[in-house]
Design an enzyme around this catalytic site. Structure first.
Site, PDB file in Angstrom:
ATOM      1  N   LYS A  78       0.851  -1.198   0.000  1.00 48.62           N
ATOM      2  CA  LYS A  78       0.000   0.000   0.000  1.00 48.62           C
ATOM      3  C   LYS A  78       0.883   1.243   0.000  1.00 48.62           C
ATOM      4  O   LYS A  78       1.907   1.285   0.692  1.00 48.62           O
ATOM      5  CB  LYS A  78      -0.894  -0.041   1.247  1.00 48.62           C
ATOM      6  CG  LYS A  78      -1.990   1.028   1.287  1.00 48.62           C
ATOM      7  CD  LYS A  78      -2.852   0.846   2.540  1.00 48.62           C
ATOM      8  CE  LYS A  78      -4.004   1.841   2.612  1.00 48.62           C
ATOM      9  NZ  LYS A  78      -4.838   1.619   3.824  1.00 48.62           N
ATOM     10  N   SER A 153      -9.771   1.528   2.860  1.00 51.06           N
ATOM     11  CA  SER A 153      -8.940   2.304   1.969  1.00 51.06           C
ATOM     12  C   SER A 153      -7.881   1.490   1.225  1.00 51.06           C
ATOM     13  O   SER A 153      -7.364   1.960   0.215  1.00 51.06           O
ATOM     14  CB  SER A 153      -8.231   3.405   2.761  1.00 51.06           C
ATOM     15  OG  SER A 153      -7.334   2.825   3.699  1.00 51.06           O
ATOM     16  N   SER A 177      -9.860  -0.791   6.941  1.00 49.64           N
ATOM     17  CA  SER A 177      -9.244  -0.559   5.631  1.00 49.64           C
ATOM     18  C   SER A 177      -8.577  -1.765   4.990  1.00 49.64           C
ATOM     19  O   SER A 177      -8.313  -1.748   3.795  1.00 49.64           O
ATOM     20  CB  SER A 177      -8.234   0.579   5.722  1.00 49.64           C
ATOM     21  OG  SER A 177      -8.927   1.803   5.783  1.00 49.64           O
TER      22      SER A 177
END
Ligand code: ZN
Lengths: 483, 88, 468
Positions: A78, A153, A177
């Site tokens: 990420k 996310s 997330s």
């Protein structure tokens, strides 16, 4: 060559010599090239370096040198986790050109076990969102149906694994997330206990509740990654000093005789019909395996969204203060500006969701409001933890659907922030209390959209949590995305 | 009720220029109204969660210079200073 | 009645590393931005790692000022934007919610007056701004983050001072105290910074900031008291405000900057867990506390019979009292204290000179013993000390290179006296008449022996010869 194998299968095939790392990585890069135009999971792809590393690892294997346990496994990270020499943008214009001068602890742990960081994946700007639509570089789309959101996310993590663009990914979970995209993309995602994994090198959003978490195709893969990235880190004083645990060992122990609590507040009203029925199926499958399932009420869950967004906004407003574009950031000279005018202009490059949360955060912390909002939100955390401790006296695990809704269409909820916040109702409890939770892919809706089931255990009980997740995973066969 | 003046004050606290302050007023107000739920919670404890560390487990006072020249990674100006805007 | 309170920022300059990272605590004289790392430069993803010794030293300061140390301490973020703050918040301590700062509710007696200490907290120093350019138009701001993250202890007093003189005495005591604890060199540029707040009667409180050196504090306070009193006399109310000390004009100036009325939005710093200090640790820190200045002074007076003034001077200076404690023994204590307080302190009357001293306790012990054993006159001792301080050479080396050995054998002295008798017939005759003029002859002998002749022996032989 099948890119759809699990990370664990990849390791054994490489060890057996049936596939070469270079070949697999090259095929993966081809796949990214082909599908990522549609999915947009990646912000940065590190092709050349990945191929060079792959060749080097193949050479090591051939010459029987000691090779790290990942054996060249392509992993995506990420884009809010630092990688030296590779951009870390947090999907924000503010960090468009930011290259971290150091590796996050998890990054160096993966590298030293010969994982290949194939690229950096998309997220809601600074991890603030649950759909990945708030990325400044455009939304990620759900590989199962590109009209739909992948969750967030860590949408890039979920989508890149589901779309076979890598074997596993690291995301971060502040309020769900990792688990939300795992659920929406039909992969496994773990939010570990607060303090199990080092946050050194994770760009802070709400630092009192967030953790880095692995995303992969199977529970085995998640356990495998956890073995590499968990443990005390001298660079992070919030990591726990517990003895090292082997999460892969005894994974298939089974759950006979275990007690599972069904959280009433997360399974009743407001849950999509198909999601509710999948949850019921999961419960009966677990019962078939010898577990005893009972309803459990956690009434503090009712206040969890308000508490979560109060804390997250407050911490975000402080954590994001450092982006003033003086020391790093994007191209924008100070000439002719006075200090306040300069930073206010530079900082208006934050996206609308980030600005919204900073405004909220400033409000709840401002003089006179601390006691009304922030302090009460903190007390809700204590209350939730106390209720969970009570619950875990009676049961070993808790269960709920990961998301109360099915994946929805891109753009559907983007203009109604509160409505979007409310979809986090099942995930924020684990963050507020610090306990671990995992999302396991369990079913497909009639429209072909994934449904994930969430399981919780008490703090630092990841080994037991992975055992029940493994058991649940064994009760269902899900379709694979065809390359 | 959140007013434009208040939104602008908050924007000043977090240092952002709001292109359309009106856009934020309604949303912030709606969310704050939701947060007001917290006012009705009955608490039985004033404790807050939070991890602890023993003083003796803190970092030892040893100077270890950073192995890299960090300024080379930053936006440096003359003589390795960082340039800031005018202060008034 | 005037009420004055103080906020003192004291850098822990004696630590090896910064408060939250392993960069050097001593940032002075380094190239710009060469003493920085991801933590103190606020690079995304970095996390603070609290310095154990900083906590212990701050606890010592708290104990020395009679404060209570809680079992748990916590850190908070104070949020405001300024280019010298790499994170645009300062990690500090706060006493409103949850775990508190390292010290609170202390007191200290200054000349019979009790000054209450409200709280003591640990925090990080910001970086340093440098302004370049001549006009407002060409002016640019440059930032050096070498200082960012340097450990600071903030000491906040209640408004218990009534005069600037009391403030000065307090600051002197405080400076000696932190030096004695071994945490700070208060005389280093910027190591101790003082803000004040003043009110007259029931009038509004005025904050005074930006007082560069703490020698200027007294002046700034005097100015401000006079200003407020003259307002009161004219029936004008004092405005509650922050004023800055203008070093060039020697006045306080109202600062219209809004930064001073900021809403700091304090929140707990979750990257630093709550630190458990615990009673056991506090007891341990107590045993590690160096002897207080007051106790040291008492010891010097009681044990060695030092005059009060000598004991005062010696005990309040950590460097010299350490030297004394390491060089004296049962028999030479008085001589050692004499050498240090009359000769050595005179040689090194500034901080810089003190730092350059190449003196060791052995030098002082040897010197005192030599004087007491009559191997060296006090006068020659002074010369020897001067040389040892400059070169670091041993006393024996210095004595032989400067030819300082004491001449005490009667025959050599007699030889010299015979010479003097031949050269100074008139003076000899006079001395025979009037014994009071004998000192002139003693002086001549001393000059010839470069001060090495033992005065007592010289006098004895002279008297004998004059009588004979
Ligand atoms: Zn540093």
């Amino acid at each position: 060559m099948n890119l759809g194998i699990s990370a664990t299968e990849f390791v054994s095939q490489v060890k057996e010599g049936t596939i070469s790392v270079e070949e697999f990585v090259a095929k993966t890069l081809e796949r990214i090239d082909k599908v990522d135009k549609k999915i947009h999971a990646f912000i940065t792809v590190d092709s050349q370096n990945a191929l060079d590393k792959a060749k080097a690892i193949d050479k090591k294997i051939k010459s029987k040198e000691k090779t790290g346990v990942c054996f060249g496994m392509p992993i995506s990270i990420k884009d809010n986790i630092c990688t030296a020499g590779l951009k870390t943008t947090c999907a924000s214009k503010m960090l468009e050109n930011f290259v971290a001068p150091y590796d996050a602890t998890v990054t160096s742990q993966l590298k030293s076990e010969d994982a290949i960081i194939i690229g950096k994946v998309n997220l809601d700007e600074f991890a603030m969102g649950s759909t990945t639509e708030f990325s400044s570089f455009g939304p990620t789309r759900n590989p199962w149906n590109t009209e739909y959101v992948p969750g967030g996310s860590s949408g890039g993590s979920g989508a890149s694994v589901a779309a076979l663009e890598c074997l596993a990914s690291l995301g971060s979970d502040t309020g769900g997330s990792v688990r939300s995209p795992a659920s929406f993309c039909s992969v496994v995602g773990l939010k570990p206990t607060y303090g199990l994994i080092s946050r050194y090198g994770l760009v802070s959003y709400a630092n009192s509740i967030e953790q880095i978490g692995p995303v992969a195709k199977t529970v085995e893969d998640v356990a495998f990654l956890l073995n590499i990235i968990s443990g005390h880190d001298p660079h992070d004083n919030t990591t726990a000093k517990n003895p090292k645990i082997d999460y892969v060992k005894d994974l298939a122990t089974g759950i006979s005789g275990k007690k599972i609590g069904i959280i009433s507040q997360m399974t009743g009203d407001g849950v999509d019909k198909e999601v509710a029925s999948a949850t019921n199926t999961a419960i009966s499958k677990l019962q078939d395996l010898g577990a005893q399932c009972v309803p459990i009420s956690l009434d503090a869950v009712e206040h969890s969204i308000a508490a979560y967004y109060t804390i997250a906004a407050a911490e975000a407003s402080s954590n994001l203060s450092r982006y003033d574009n003086l020391r790093y950031g994007f191209d924008f000279g100070t000439e002719g500006y006075e200090f306040k005018a300069f930073i206010s202009k530079a900082r208006s490059n934050f996206g609308p969701e980030v600005i919204r949360r900073m405004l909220l955060g400033a409000f709840v912390l401002s003089a006179g409001y601390y006691g009304k909002y922030y302090l009460k939100a903190q007390k809700v955390r204590t209350m939730i933890k106390a209720q969970l401790d009570e619950a875990f006296k009676k049961v070993d695990y808790l269960i709920s659907p990961t998301m109360p809704v099915l994946p929805f269409k891109v753009g559907e909820k983007i203009d109604d922030p509160l409505k979007l916040y409310l979809t986090d109702i099942n995930t924020v409890t684990a963050n507020l209390s610090g306990i671990p939770a995992i999302s396991v892919p369990f079913a497909m809706s009639s429209s072909g959209l994934p449904i994930g089931i969430q399981l919780f255990a008490n703090s630092f009980k990841e080994k037991e949590l992975l055992q029940v997740a493994h058991a649940l995973q064994g009760t269902t066969t899900l379709p694979e995305i065809t390359p | 009720m959140v007013e434009k003046k208040e939104i602008e004050h908050l924007a000043d606290l977090v240092k952002v220029d709001l292109n359309e302050p009106e856009k934020y007023i309604k949303q912030v107000e709606q969310i704050l109204n939701y947060f007001n739920k917290l006012d009705h919670v009955e608490f039985h404890s004033d404790d807050t969660l939070g991890i602890q560390i023993a003083k003796d487990d803190l970092r030892d006072d040893v100077n270890v210079p950073y192995q890299d020249s960090l300024i080379e990674h930053l936006k440096k100006d003359q003589n390795n200073f960082i340039r800031a805007p005018k202060m008034v | 009645m005037t009420k004055i309170g103080l906020e003192i920022h004291c850098q822990l300059t004696k630590l090896a590393s910064k408060l939250f990272c392993s960069c050097k605590a001593e940032y002075r004289n380094a190239e710009p931005n060469s003493n920085i790392c991801p933590v103190c430069a606020g690079i995304p993803g970095s996390l603070p790692l609290l310095n154990k010794k900083a906590v212990e030293k701050a606890a010592m300061i708290s104990l020395a000022l009679g404060c209570t140390i809680p079992e748990k301490i916590g850190f908070f973020r104070k949020n405001y934007f300024y280019p010298d703050l790499p994170k645009n918040f300062q990690i500090t301590q706060y006493n409103a919610y949850g775990p508190t700062s390292i010290g609170s509710d202390g007191k200290i007696e200054i000349e019979g007056k009790t000054i209450r200490i409200r709280r003591i907290q640990l925090e990080e120093d910001p970086g340093r701004l440098v302004y370049e350019g001549t006009s407002e138009k060409t002016m640019i701001t440059l930032v050096d983050y070498n200082r960012a993250g340097t450990p600071l202890v903030e000491i906040v007093t209640e408004p218990d001072f009534e005069t600037p003189k009391q403030v000065r005495m307090f600051l002197n005591v405080l400076a000696d105290l932190v030096e004695n604890i071994g945490v700070s060199d208060p005389y280093l540029e910027g190591a101790m910074r003082v803000d004040g707040n003043i009110s007259e009667g029931d009038g509004n409180r005025v904050e005074i900031k930006n007082v560069g050196s703490f020698r200027d504090v007294e002046k700034a306070l005097h100015f401000e008291i006079t200003r407020q009193q003259s307002l009161v006399e004219r029936g004008i109310a004092v405005v509650a405000e922050t004023r800055h000390w203008d070093d060039a004009r020697r006045i306080t100036v109202s600062s219209r900057s809004k930064e001073d009325e900021q809403d700091y939005r304090y929140l707990p710093e979750a990257d630093i867990p709550i630190v458990l200090i615990g009673n056991r640790s506090i007891e341990q820190i107590k045993t590690q506390m160096p002897e207080s200045i007051v106790a040291k002074r008492e010891r010097y007076i009681k044990k060695y019979g030092m005059p009060t003034q000598v004991a005062d001077v010696l005990s309040s200076d950590r460097f010299y009292s350490d030297l004394f404690d390491k060089s004296h023994n049962e028999t030479n204590a008085k001589e050692v204290s004499n050498i240090i307080t009359t000769d050595l302190m005179g040689l090194a009357d500034t901080r810089e000179k003190k730092l350059e001293l190449k003196i060791t306790p052995k030098h002082i012990t040897d010197l005192a013993d030599a004087i007491m054993a009559n191997k060296l006159t006090r006068n020659s001792g002074k010369s020897a000390l001067h040389e040892m301080v400059k070169t670091g050479k041993s006393l024996a080396d210095v004595m032989s290179s400067l030819d300082l050995g004491h001449v005490s054998d009667a025959s050599s002295i007699e030889k010299v006296i015979d010479e003097v008798f031949q050269e100074e017939e008139k003076a000899v005759a006079e001395a025979k008449q009037n014994p009071d003029t004998i000192n002139y002859l003693v002086g001549k002998v001393m000059r010839k022996t470069k001060g090495k002749a033992d005065p007592a022996t010289t006098l004895e032989i002279l008297r004998k010869k004059l009588a004979g």
